[in-house]
Design an enzyme around this catalytic site. Structure first.
Site, short mmCIF file in Angstrom:
data_model
loop_
_atom_site.label_atom_id
_atom_site.label_comp_id
_atom_site.label_asym_id
_atom_site.label_seq_id
_atom_site.Cartn_x
_atom_site.Cartn_y
_atom_site.Cartn_z
N HIS A 1 -29.84 20.32 -11.27
CA HIS A 1 -29.69 21.05 -10.06
C HIS A 1 -29.80 22.47 -10.13
O HIS A 1 -30.14 23.42 -9.68
CB HIS A 1 -28.36 20.82 -9.44
CG HIS A 1 -27.45 21.57 -8.71
ND1 HIS A 1 -27.31 20.70 -7.15
CD2 HIS A 1 -26.85 22.69 -8.51
CE1 HIS A 1 -26.85 21.63 -6.26
NE2 HIS A 1 -27.06 23.06 -7.15
N GLU A 2 -29.41 23.54 -11.31
CA GLU A 2 -29.72 24.53 -11.73
C GLU A 2 -31.18 25.66 -11.39
O GLU A 2 -31.10 26.02 -11.25
CB GLU A 2 -28.85 25.78 -12.79
CG GLU A 2 -27.58 25.11 -12.03
CD GLU A 2 -26.33 25.75 -10.75
OE1 GLU A 2 -27.57 26.48 -10.85
OE2 GLU A 2 -25.67 25.04 -11.09
N HIS B 1 -32.95 25.69 -8.55
CA HIS B 1 -32.60 26.99 -8.00
C HIS B 1 -33.22 28.93 -8.54
O HIS B 1 -34.35 29.19 -8.03
CB HIS B 1 -30.93 27.64 -7.85
CG HIS B 1 -30.42 27.45 -7.07
ND1 HIS B 1 -29.88 26.49 -6.00
CD2 HIS B 1 -28.88 26.27 -7.38
CE1 HIS B 1 -29.50 25.92 -4.92
NE2 HIS B 1 -28.48 25.50 -6.09
#
Length: 443
Positions: free
Chosen positions: A25-26, A29
């Site tokens: 998920h990170e 980003h």
């Protein structure tokens, strides 16, 4: 292998899966931020004290003590505000101080040459891509896991072979002693049907699927119907008389339907008293997206009604009320379910592994949808801020006014802290409920 060890392995499997999901998920980003030349100072999994870290290039990568999430630090998340240095009394002075400190932290690592590498200077569309990268990654993980589950392991599909035969006719919510005089035989038991019988014909029609057979049974209440089964290599013919019975209404997703008050819906249909054996049947690639859409729809419904469902969890945790098996659970609850699945020795290992993969797929869909809620500090809150900034700039341009510049999302920090506190409280409540009154999924 002992059930205890299997339980532990199930918990570990999901724990690793959750950690990988958070890490990716990170990454969702991190990658677009770097592509857009924003300087990323930290990529961390977890919160609290740092357990291990290593700096590579301009970014420090590491793990922290509390594995409850992760974050990516980008310089210049908030635009500078010329009012930060002003001294003026205000009833919201504390909030002004919070915003000032947040802006200061956002710019403390901005050095010479970084003026155009700050996040707040990105075009609106790039901000949205950076913030949607995390949920998009979870959606992708969910789709991949679901594809592995459906195409590799298969979907549990009811066969035309009988798994069990109910002995007694029992009204909804009642129990009857099978050996008592109150036990009225079900039509299946009265006709001598047995587990492992394979139904080949019903009312003179060849049976090709369990769903087809079910529809015929439901429409045959009160009629004597010939039925043929294969039993131990032999053909057995008999007659059944389905009785009219109140049965739960089952939706297209295979789940019992509920009314607006959460009460199960029932309908009067023909009933025999048999259950089907199931087997894993691999599905085509075309089944992945529809199934993903159904999962997302169900999860969205839970999240949309989250406040009411959390209240229900609180009532159940501090009273004798049962937990809603379709309600929200914490990571502790997910781990417990995973452990129970892994320890079910009566279920084939392939089916257990498939269930665990499906659990991780659903968890990733839930992470994606939850993070899209348009509230800070969630990703959806940053997206909403970027959309507002774009709308404000467009309106100013249409009206011939000066560009208002980047939206100062730091002004929303008071609300952000309130939402963060509520999320922490909700997480603590769910963990407590999953310890003292866990969800009973398997009956």
């Amino acid at each position: 292998m002992s059930p205890v060890l299997l339980f532990i392995l199930g918990v570990v499997f999901v724990a690793i899966g959750v950690a990988v999901s958070i890490a990716l998920h990170e990454v969702g980003h991190l990658v677009p931020a770097k592509l857009f030349k924003v300087r990323v100072t930290k990529y961390m999994i977890g919160f609290g004290p740092t357990l291990w870290s290593k700096k590579k290039g301009e970014t420090e990568y590491g793990f922290k003590a509390l594995p409850l999430g992760g974050y990516v630090s980008m310089i210049g998340m908030y635009p500078p505000n010329k009012e930060d240095g002003a001294v003026r009394p205000s009833s919201t002075g504390m909030f002004q101080t919070l915003a000032t400190e947040a802006r200061s932290m956002a710019h403390e690592e901005v050095g010479p040459g970084d003026e155009n590498r700050v996040f707040y200077k990105l075009p609106v569309w790039k901000k949205i891509i950076v913030m949607l990268g995390g949920p998009a990654m979870n959606m992708l993980i969910g789709l991949i896991l679901l594809a592995v589950l459906l195409m590799g392991f298969g979907m549990a599909t009811a066969t035309t072979t009988i798994a069990d035969v109910s002995k007694c006719q029992v009204a909804a919510g009642e129990t009857v002693d099978p050996d008592s005089a109150d036990c009225k035989l079900t039509p299946a038991a009265a006709a001598g049907l047995q587990p492992n019988d394979t139904i080949t014909s019903f009312d003179g029609k060849a049976v090709t699927s369990w769903d087809e057979l079910t529809s015929w049974i439901r429409a045959s209440a009160g009629r004597d119907v010939p039925i043929t089964v294969e039993r131990n290599g032999s053909t057995v013919e008999t007659t059944v008389t389905p009785v009219l019975s109140s049965r739960p209404v089952v939706g297209a997703d295979g789940r019992p339907e509920q009314d607006a008050d959460g009460v199960l819906k029932y309908q009067e249909v023909g009933f025999l008293g048999i259950g089907a054996q199931s087997e894993l049947v691999p599905q085509p690639a075309s089944a992945v997206l529809p199934m993903a859409g159904e999962n997302i729809k169900q999860i969205s419904g839970v999240i949309f009604n989250l406040p009411a469902r959390v209240v229900g969890v609180a009532k159940a945790a501090f009273s004798e009320e049962p937990r809603d098996p379709n309600g929200p659970i914490s990571v502790v609850g997910v781990g417990r379910v995973a452990g129970e699945v892994a320890a079910m020795e009566q279920v084939p290992m392939q089916a257990r592994i498939g269930t665990l993969i499906g659990l991780l797929a659903g968890l990733n869909f839930a992470l994606a949808i939850f993070n899209l809620i348009p509230l800070l500090p969630l990703d959806g809150g940053h997206v909403a801020g970027a959309l507002y900034e774009g709308a404000r700039r467009r309106v100013a341009k249409l009206l011939g006014k000066p560009d208002p510049g980047a939206f100062d999302i730091a002004k929303l920090l008071p609300a952000t802290y309130v939402v963060a506190a509520l999320l922490m409280a909700m997480g603590a409540l769910l963990i407590y409920a999953d310890i003292v009154k866990p969800v009973n999924i398997f009956g």
